[in-house]
Motif scaffolding. Structure first.
Motif, short mmCIF file in Angstrom:
data_model
loop_
_atom_site.label_atom_id
_atom_site.label_comp_id
_atom_site.label_asym_id
_atom_site.label_seq_id
_atom_site.Cartn_x
_atom_site.Cartn_y
_atom_site.Cartn_z
N GLN A 6 0.83 -1.19 0.00
CA GLN A 6 0.00 0.00 0.00
C GLN A 6 0.87 1.24 0.00
O GLN A 6 1.96 1.25 0.57
CB GLN A 6 -0.88 0.05 1.26
CG GLN A 6 -2.06 -0.88 1.20
CD GLN A 6 -2.99 -0.68 2.37
OE1 GLN A 6 -3.23 -1.61 3.13
NE2 GLN A 6 -3.52 0.53 2.54
N CYS A 23 -3.13 0.35 -3.73
CA CYS A 23 -2.85 -1.02 -3.29
C CYS A 23 -2.39 -1.82 -4.50
O CYS A 23 -3.08 -1.83 -5.54
CB CYS A 23 -4.11 -1.63 -2.69
SG CYS A 23 -3.95 -3.37 -2.24
N LEU A 32 -10.83 -8.40 -3.69
CA LEU A 32 -10.06 -7.47 -2.87
C LEU A 32 -11.01 -6.71 -1.96
O LEU A 32 -12.12 -6.32 -2.37
CB LEU A 32 -9.31 -6.51 -3.79
CG LEU A 32 -8.43 -5.43 -3.17
CD1 LEU A 32 -7.23 -5.16 -4.07
CD2 LEU A 32 -9.21 -4.14 -2.94
N HIS A 33 -10.59 -6.54 -0.71
CA HIS A 33 -11.34 -5.76 0.27
C HIS A 33 -10.64 -4.45 0.54
O HIS A 33 -9.41 -4.42 0.65
CB HIS A 33 -11.34 -6.50 1.61
CG HIS A 33 -12.57 -7.30 1.90
ND1 HIS A 33 -13.81 -6.73 2.10
CD2 HIS A 33 -12.75 -8.63 2.06
CE1 HIS A 33 -14.69 -7.67 2.36
NE2 HIS A 33 -14.07 -8.83 2.34
N TRP A 34 -11.40 -3.39 0.71
CA TRP A 34 -10.90 -2.19 1.38
C TRP A 34 -11.56 -2.13 2.74
O TRP A 34 -12.79 -2.22 2.86
CB TRP A 34 -11.21 -0.94 0.56
CG TRP A 34 -10.24 -0.70 -0.55
CD1 TRP A 34 -10.43 -0.92 -1.87
CD2 TRP A 34 -8.91 -0.19 -0.42
NE1 TRP A 34 -9.30 -0.59 -2.58
CE2 TRP A 34 -8.36 -0.13 -1.72
CE3 TRP A 34 -8.12 0.24 0.66
CZ2 TRP A 34 -7.06 0.33 -1.97
CZ3 TRP A 34 -6.85 0.69 0.41
CH2 TRP A 34 -6.32 0.73 -0.89
N ALA A 61 -13.99 2.98 -4.97
CA ALA A 61 -12.91 2.00 -5.10
C ALA A 61 -12.88 1.50 -6.53
O ALA A 61 -13.91 1.24 -7.13
CB ALA A 61 -13.12 0.85 -4.14
N ILE A 63 -10.54 -1.13 -9.32
CA ILE A 63 -9.56 -2.21 -9.42
C ILE A 63 -9.24 -2.47 -10.88
O ILE A 63 -10.15 -2.43 -11.73
CB ILE A 63 -10.06 -3.49 -8.70
CG1 ILE A 63 -8.94 -4.53 -8.63
CG2 ILE A 63 -11.30 -4.06 -9.37
CD1 ILE A 63 -9.26 -5.70 -7.69
N SER A 70 -5.34 -1.58 -7.15
CA SER A 70 -6.62 -1.01 -6.75
C SER A 70 -6.37 0.33 -6.08
O SER A 70 -5.31 0.55 -5.48
CB SER A 70 -7.33 -1.95 -5.78
OG SER A 70 -8.54 -1.39 -5.31
N LEU A 72 -8.38 3.43 -3.61
CA LEU A 72 -9.49 3.92 -2.81
C LEU A 72 -9.43 5.44 -2.86
O LEU A 72 -8.40 6.03 -2.54
CB LEU A 72 -9.40 3.42 -1.37
CG LEU A 72 -10.48 3.95 -0.42
CD1 LEU A 72 -11.85 3.37 -0.77
CD2 LEU A 72 -10.13 3.60 1.02
N TYR A 85 -6.58 2.77 6.66
CA TYR A 85 -7.25 2.09 5.56
C TYR A 85 -6.38 0.92 5.11
O TYR A 85 -5.20 1.07 4.84
CB TYR A 85 -7.52 3.07 4.41
CG TYR A 85 -8.55 4.10 4.82
CD1 TYR A 85 -8.17 5.24 5.53
CD2 TYR A 85 -9.90 3.91 4.55
CE1 TYR A 85 -9.11 6.16 5.95
CE2 TYR A 85 -10.85 4.83 4.96
CZ TYR A 85 -10.44 5.95 5.67
OH TYR A 85 -11.39 6.86 6.08
N CYS A 87 -5.94 -2.55 2.70
CA CYS A 87 -6.30 -3.35 1.53
C CYS A 87 -6.04 -4.82 1.87
O CYS A 87 -4.99 -5.14 2.43
CB CYS A 87 -5.42 -2.87 0.38
SG CYS A 87 -5.38 -3.94 -1.05
#
Lengths: 108, 113
Positions: A6, A23, A32-34, A61, A63, A70, A72, A85, A87
């Protein structure tokens, strides 16, 4: 190696500024999660995405699967956006791999 | 409940003692994860349950750590002979299935003195 990077590591912004957190990951992923983590608090899922773009309020967000990247974005940032934050990516196994987080401080 | 619930929220214990940390996932979520987060670090994977079984326990650091999920809902992380290095925030997350959106609890802050 399953790495998640990140940038930036720390970010200070003035209220109202547009913010971008990046990320990058090393191999193909399924999703993928934020995530957002406030000091002393638990983790809140902001987005999960596997392609394209998602928007919730002032948060966006995106990607790019081909570039393994990705972002944010936070529009019209506010002091209450101050948090870490994170990722996190799904590779093909059973666990998330987390980035080291971006610590955001928004100054009034 | 509406979200993932972890209890206790804080636990202070003496070195060498045994502790249990509880995670109550969202109803109907078959997947459950335990992570550990040390100060200033990202979360570190411990164990993943699919239903009642531990599908992946490769993150458990040693045999002092054990986790169960006997009925496929509530999970308990058990730490024997605690050490000061075990001090961390222990996070639990659940999801409907593997590699679907995960929801996290508030964590249990464990301090070993």
């Amino acid at each position: 190696k399953n790495e998640v990077e990140q940038s930036p590591q720390n970010l200070t912004a003035q209220e109202g500024e547009f913010i971008t957190i990046n990320c990058s990951y090393s191999v193909g992923i399924s999703a993928l999660h934020w995530l957002q983590q406030h000091p002393g608090g638990g983790i809140v899922s902001l987005f999960m995405l596997s392609s394209g773009k998602k928007k919730h309020g002032r948060l966006i967000a995106t990607i790019n699967i081909q570039e393994k990247h990705s972002s944010l974005h936070i529009t019209a940032s506010h002091p209450r956006d101050s948090a870490v934050y994170i990722c996190a990516v799904w590779y093909t196994g059973n666990q998330f791999y987390f980035g080291t987080g971006t610590s955001l401080t928004v100054i009034p | 409940g509406a979200g993932v619930s972890q209890t206790p929220s804080n636990k202070v214990t003496e070195k060498g003692k045994y502790v249990e940390l509880r995670c109550d996932p969202i109803s109907g979520h078959t997947a459950l994860y335990w992570y550990r987060q040390s100060l200033g670090q990202g979360p570190e994977f411990l164990i993943y349950f699919q239903g009642t079984g531990a599908a992946d326990d490769s993150g458990l650091p040693n045999d002092r750590f054990f986790a169960v999920r006997p009925e496929g809902s509530v999970s308990t992380l058990k730490i024997q002979r605690t050490e000061r290095g075990d001090s961390a925030v222990y996070l639990c997350a659940s999801s409907l299935g593997a590699r679907t959106e995960a929801f996290f609890g508030q964590g249990t802050r464990l301090t070993v003195v």
